[in-house]
Design an enzyme around this catalytic site. Structure first.
Site, short mmCIF file in Angstrom:
data_model
loop_
_atom_site.label_atom_id
_atom_site.label_comp_id
_atom_site.label_asym_id
_atom_site.label_seq_id
_atom_site.Cartn_x
_atom_site.Cartn_y
_atom_site.Cartn_z
N SER A 278 32.90 46.28 44.80
CA SER A 278 31.91 45.52 44.03
C SER A 278 30.84 46.45 43.46
O SER A 278 30.69 47.59 43.90
CB SER A 278 31.25 44.47 44.93
OG SER A 278 30.36 45.11 45.83
N ASN B 248 28.84 47.72 46.22
CA ASN B 248 29.43 48.63 47.22
C ASN B 248 28.97 50.09 47.05
O ASN B 248 29.12 50.91 47.96
CB ASN B 248 30.96 48.58 47.20
CG ASN B 248 31.54 47.34 47.86
OD1 ASN B 248 32.64 46.90 47.51
ND2 ASN B 248 30.81 46.75 48.80
N ARG C 259 26.89 51.72 49.84
CA ARG C 259 27.41 52.16 51.15
C ARG C 259 27.26 53.68 51.29
O ARG C 259 27.06 54.38 50.30
CB ARG C 259 28.89 51.78 51.27
CG ARG C 259 29.07 50.28 51.32
CD ARG C 259 30.45 49.90 51.76
NE ARG C 259 30.53 48.44 51.84
CZ ARG C 259 31.51 47.77 52.42
NH1 ARG C 259 32.51 48.40 52.96
NH2 ARG C 259 31.48 46.45 52.46
N TRP D 49 37.33 44.84 61.71
CA TRP D 49 38.65 45.03 62.32
C TRP D 49 38.68 46.39 63.04
O TRP D 49 39.14 46.50 64.17
CB TRP D 49 39.72 44.98 61.22
CG TRP D 49 41.13 45.15 61.69
CD1 TRP D 49 42.00 44.15 62.03
CD2 TRP D 49 41.85 46.38 61.85
NE1 TRP D 49 43.22 44.69 62.39
CE2 TRP D 49 43.15 46.06 62.28
CE3 TRP D 49 41.51 47.72 61.65
CZ2 TRP D 49 44.12 47.02 62.54
CZ3 TRP D 49 42.47 48.69 61.91
CH2 TRP D 49 43.77 48.33 62.35
N GLY E 282 35.95 46.68 58.10
CA GLY E 282 35.05 47.39 59.01
C GLY E 282 35.04 46.74 60.39
O GLY E 282 35.11 47.42 61.41
N ARG F 172 30.92 32.78 51.54
CA ARG F 172 30.13 33.19 50.37
C ARG F 172 31.06 33.59 49.25
O ARG F 172 32.18 34.02 49.49
CB ARG F 172 29.32 34.46 50.72
CG ARG F 172 28.15 34.29 51.60
CD ARG F 172 27.29 35.55 51.54
NE ARG F 172 27.84 36.63 52.35
CZ ARG F 172 27.60 36.80 53.65
NH1 ARG F 172 26.83 35.96 54.30
NH2 ARG F 172 28.12 37.81 54.29
N ILE F 173 30.52 33.56 48.03
CA ILE F 173 31.29 33.98 46.85
C ILE F 173 31.04 35.47 46.57
O ILE F 173 31.88 36.16 45.98
CB ILE F 173 30.89 33.14 45.60
CG1 ILE F 173 31.16 31.65 45.85
CG2 ILE F 173 31.62 33.61 44.35
CD1 ILE F 173 32.61 31.25 45.93
N ASP G 243 37.92 40.84 53.01
CA ASP G 243 36.75 41.24 53.80
C ASP G 243 37.14 41.49 55.26
O ASP G 243 38.12 40.93 55.74
CB ASP G 243 35.69 40.14 53.71
CG ASP G 243 34.32 40.65 54.11
OD1 ASP G 243 34.13 41.87 54.25
OD2 ASP G 243 33.41 39.81 54.30
C1 FPP Z 1 36.08 44.80 52.97
O1 FPP Z 1 35.87 45.30 54.21
C2 FPP Z 1 36.87 45.56 52.06
C3 FPP Z 1 36.45 46.39 51.05
C4 FPP Z 1 35.13 47.03 50.92
C5 FPP Z 1 37.32 46.65 49.94
C6 FPP Z 1 38.34 47.72 50.14
C7 FPP Z 1 39.66 47.11 50.23
C8 FPP Z 1 40.72 47.76 50.66
C9 FPP Z 1 40.65 49.17 51.10
C10 FPP Z 1 42.04 47.09 50.69
C11 FPP Z 1 42.75 47.25 49.39
C12 FPP Z 1 43.12 48.62 49.07
C13 FPP Z 1 43.19 49.17 47.85
C14 FPP Z 1 43.53 50.60 47.77
C15 FPP Z 1 42.96 48.45 46.57
P1 FPP Z 1 34.40 45.63 54.69
O2 FPP Z 1 34.30 47.11 54.74
O3 FPP Z 1 33.41 44.96 53.81
O4 FPP Z 1 34.44 45.00 56.12
P2 FPP Z 1 33.19 44.54 57.03
O5 FPP Z 1 32.52 43.40 56.30
O6 FPP Z 1 33.86 44.10 58.29
O7 FPP Z 1 32.32 45.73 57.21
#
Ligand code: FPP
Length: 238
Positions: free
Chosen positions: A65, A68, A71, A25, A23, A192-193, A20
């Site tokens: 997930s 997701n 989004r 970062w 975004g 959180r889980i 997590d």
């Molecule tokens: C969380 O950051 C990450 C994700 C939604 C999952 C995507 C994961 C990657 C791109 C890394 C692994 C790569 C691959 C190709 C398997 P967030 O967007 O939820 O961050 P935020 O909570 O700060 O908005």
């Protein structure tokens, strides 16, 4: 080697990670969210390397997930492209290193092209005898349990119901062939889980760090393992 003390005997067999904070970062650096995801893919590469070096047998990461899909389309499209690109870039090296790669989740929601690519990557790495990387995509812990129960119903017929046991469910999860995670890591602070491996984390140790996923690399992974090694696992006993 890092300054972290290591106990070579007490290495978790299975580590699960909620990656997590991509975004956040990116936002901190005034970059688009996509830049965080791109950097996050590099972290996965580094963490896989560290886990192999330490002898962690199974690594399971939450990449996308069932929630997701909510989004913005632009971000979903980017994540799909990144998945596809990462497969293109990494599979040869995974084969070389004996890593078995699996994509687990409801894969039918992805485009034919991406599904085909995932399947090819799984086929090519299927004989990897080193360690296993499970990338959970269109994954939800509740959905996984529902799928397991539906599999049971399909096998038994609606009326052929002997009592269902925990073992019956376990044997139909996407992760049916591997042990439950010993350690669950979540980056970027949230406690959180989030619908990840609901069944499997029943007795997992949980480690939450403030570090965002793009900054979580080998050193941070080794720190998490060192913290795990300080825990006393009791499984409900004394
Ligand atoms: C969380 O950051 C990450 C994700 C939604 C999952 C995507 C994961 C990657 C791109 C890394 C692994 C790569 C691959 C190709 C398997 P967030 O967007 O939820 O961050 P935020 O909570 O700060 O908005």
């Amino acid at each position: 080697m890092p300054a972290v003390t290591r106990d070579a005997k007490n290495i978790p067999e299975h580590v699960a990670i909620i990656m997590d904070g991509n975004g956040r970062w990116a936002k901190k650096r005034g970059l688009p969210r996509a830049a965080g995801h791109r950097e996050g893919a590099k972290s996965l590469r580094e963490v896989l390397k560290a886990s192999r070096e330490m002898g962690v047998k199974y690594l399971t990461v939450y990449a996308f997930s069932t929630e997701n899909w909510g989004r913005p389309k632009e971000e979903i499209d980017f994540l799909m492209k990144l998945l596809s690109l990462t497969i293109d870039r990494e599979v040869a090296e995974l084969v070389k290193n004996g890593v078995r790669l699996r994509f687990l989740g409801r894969l039918d929601r992805f485009s034919d092209e991406l599904r085909k690519k995932m399947k090819q990557a799984m086929d090519k790495t299927a004989n990897g005898a080193g360690n296993t990387l499970n990338i959970m995509v269109n994954y939800g812990g509740r959905a996984e349990i529902v799928d397991a129960v539906n599999e049971l119903i399909a096998e038994r017929g609606k009326n052929g119901a002997d009592e269902i046991t925990e073992q019956d469910i376990q044997a139909r999860l996407y992760t049916r062939d591997i042990p439950d995670p010993d350690l669950l890591i979540r980056t970027a602070s949230e406690m959180r889980i989030s619908n990840f491996l609901l069944w499997q984390v029943a007795y997992s140790e949980i480690y939450v760090t403030d570090v965002c996923w793009p900054d979580f690399r080998g050193e941070q992974f080794r720190e998490a393992i060192a913290a795990y090694q300080q825990r006393e696992r009791r499984y409900g006993k004394l």
